[in-house]
Motif scaffolding. Sequence first.
Motif, PDB file in Angstrom:
ATOM      1  N   THR A 163       0.988  -1.228  -0.018  1.00 10.49           N
ATOM      2  CA  THR A 163      -0.063  -0.250   0.237  1.00 10.49           C
ATOM      3  C   THR A 163       0.855   1.190  -0.154  1.00 10.49           C
TER       4      THR A 163
ATOM      5  N   LEU B 104       1.672   2.695  -2.530  1.00  6.39           N
ATOM      6  CA  LEU B 104       0.737   3.791  -3.385  1.00  6.39           C
ATOM      7  C   LEU B 104      -0.523   3.652  -2.997  1.00  6.39           C
ATOM      8  N   PRO B 105      -1.104   4.892  -2.831  1.00  4.76           N
ATOM      9  CA  PRO B 105      -2.680   4.843  -2.274  1.00  4.76           C
ATOM     10  C   PRO B 105      -3.592   4.606  -3.612  1.00  4.76           C
TER      11      PRO B 105
ATOM     12  N   PRO C  79      -6.154   5.554  -6.187  1.00  5.54           N
ATOM     13  CA  PRO C  79      -6.555   6.765  -6.992  1.00  5.54           C
ATOM     14  C   PRO C  79      -7.948   7.383  -6.408  1.00  5.54           C
TER      15      PRO C  79
ATOM     16  N   THR D 260      -7.749   1.219 -12.842  1.00  4.86           N
ATOM     17  CA  THR D 260      -7.626   1.544 -11.495  1.00  4.86           C
ATOM     18  C   THR D 260      -8.095   0.448 -10.665  1.00  4.86           C
TER      19      THR D 260
ATOM     20  N   GLU E 142      -9.560  -1.973  -0.981  1.00  2.00           N
ATOM     21  CA  GLU E 142      -8.472  -1.046  -0.521  1.00  2.00           C
ATOM     22  C   GLU E 142      -7.672  -1.594   0.979  1.00  2.00           C
TER      23      GLU E 142
ATOM     24  N   ARG F   8       1.753   8.504  -8.875  1.00  2.00           N
ATOM     25  CA  ARG F   8       1.509   8.890  -7.358  1.00  2.00           C
ATOM     26  C   ARG F   8       0.443   7.953  -6.873  1.00  2.00           C
ATOM     27  N   SER F   9      -0.299   7.148  -7.619  1.00  2.00           N
ATOM     28  CA  SER F   9      -1.432   6.193  -7.123  1.00  2.00           C
ATOM     29  C   SER F   9      -1.333   5.115  -7.610  1.00  2.00           C
TER      30      SER F   9
ATOM     31  N   TYR G 102      -2.360   2.405 -10.250  1.00  2.00           N
ATOM     32  CA  TYR G 102      -2.967   2.286 -11.482  1.00  2.00           C
ATOM     33  C   TYR G 102      -1.931   1.738 -12.571  1.00  2.00           C
TER      34      TYR G 102
END
Length: 570
Positions: free
Chosen positions: A253, A255-256, A258, A300, A306, A341-342, A344
């Motif tokens: 995790t 990377l969060p 999106p 995504t 999550e 930055r997330s 995908y």
Amino acid sequence: MYFDDGLKLDVAQHSRAGVKPVNEDSIGIRVPDDHQLATKGAVVVIADGVSAAEAGKEAAESCVTGFLNDYYSTPDTWSVKRSAQQVLNALNRWLYAQGQSYNAAEKGYVSTLSVAVFKSRTLHIFHVGDTRVYRLRQGIFEQLTRDHARQIGRKQTYLTRAMGLDISLDVDYRAIDIELGDVYLLSSDGVHDSLTASELQAALEGDADLGLIAESLLDSALAADSRDNLSCQLVRVTGLPLEDTQEVYRRLTELPFPPPLTEGAVIDGLVVVEELHASTRSQLYKVYDANADRHYVMKTPSANYEDDPAYIERFILESWIGRRIDHAGVVKIVDGPQAPRSLYYLSEYLEGKTLGRWLETGRPAINDAIDMFESIAKAVLAMHRRDTLHQDIKPDNIMVLPDDSIKVIDFGACYVAGVAEIVTPIERDVVLGTAQYSAPEHVLGRKPGARSDQFSLAVIAFEMLTGKLPYEGRLESCRSSTAFNRLNYISACKYNSLIPVWMDKALQKALSISPELRYNDIAEFVHDLKHPNPAFCQPEYQPLVRRHPLRFWQGLSFVLALALFWSLSR
């Protein structure tokens, strides 16, 4: 990938000529310091050139350097066994060919070889000849290999198996679990033939520096009057891959997820044009990169997962797999204008429609259908060559482009042999394919293989040729072996009279409920769809009652009449 590290090894090796003028032993160790430690493992190799062979030294060196170089050149997706055997077979053929310049048998390029591959929590051993692999675990010293040698006198032996000795190679293989604190010893016969098992064990016990132990072993063997070259390699396991589920989750995790994306949203320099598809597991968006003036497809993850590490690992793995399949018939994974930055990934944007929608416009001509199917099969074969099973082959996962070329998409259900060998504390996410296109072994929870993808391809071929699903569409409702065994194959010729009998027989074989009855390879199936198989062209035997019912009943009546006449005349 989060599994890029964890295995830690202390290693050492030493080799001497001993009392001989030339050292015909060869040794080598490679412990990668990048992702290959996880995907390929660490490799320890020892080879002992056969003294009776003119080029024994060259053979041993070729085995060690050749294996270390070529093994790491095989695809990351391949299993250790497939990678090593491919390399060993190629090396053996080269050594054998080189040795043909020598006249006598067992002359030329001949060497023993032992290979230890440490990957994740498993040791893979490949062995041929009389070099050895030992293990010391919790005070128990064990020889893990057996010698391929036969004694013909008090002091004379000859090898029954070796590299370069024969055009075909028979290698011993075994896979065993690794434990923290294990110590492994690889040695040539100059060492283990001179020292007893208890002497070898005594040298390995304790926490002394492995380099000093290696030199001490050779000193002891020389003092014990060893008359051969002396080589040994030592490996101590000091760390193993992650066992802490929380640490795995933390790495997965980094990377969060999106945020929800809408038309016009910008993410890492990409503008969302429209949503293409959404399901409970993921979303697909058409996005635009202004700098490159290109459209891509962004996938995504669904916010529903999550907090599910198995799902996140599976999602990350999709792009990892896609980057390792390079074929015109498989969708390409691409890099965006910025580092994400997330969570995908991007793939090429394809104009066209799915095969499912394409088939809604009508059934193609037989030749056109077979040509298109061949393209699909070649794309799947490209995945198989990477030791990767698609496991969800269906019309909705095949794109038909405007020029009628195809692209296989979606890596969400793929099985990768090389990744399956990497141990993880989380239970990996298993995504089942669509039931009406899945092989029975998927539904029954049995281990799938390349023949499972073949079954799915055969379902698609049947549908393309007939407009119907095989087994009258009843595959979807089967949930047990009994249910599958009750299915009866309905000839494709019943739905399309233009289909030749030999083509129908090829479909029937590939659609066998039992995987053992299907083709050995998808390429064989495609060949039989394009070329009449003589075995399928022979007319099926039919009893006389079916071929000529009138003659059958006439003959039967005549025999009965004779029997009645004979019984009355007695």
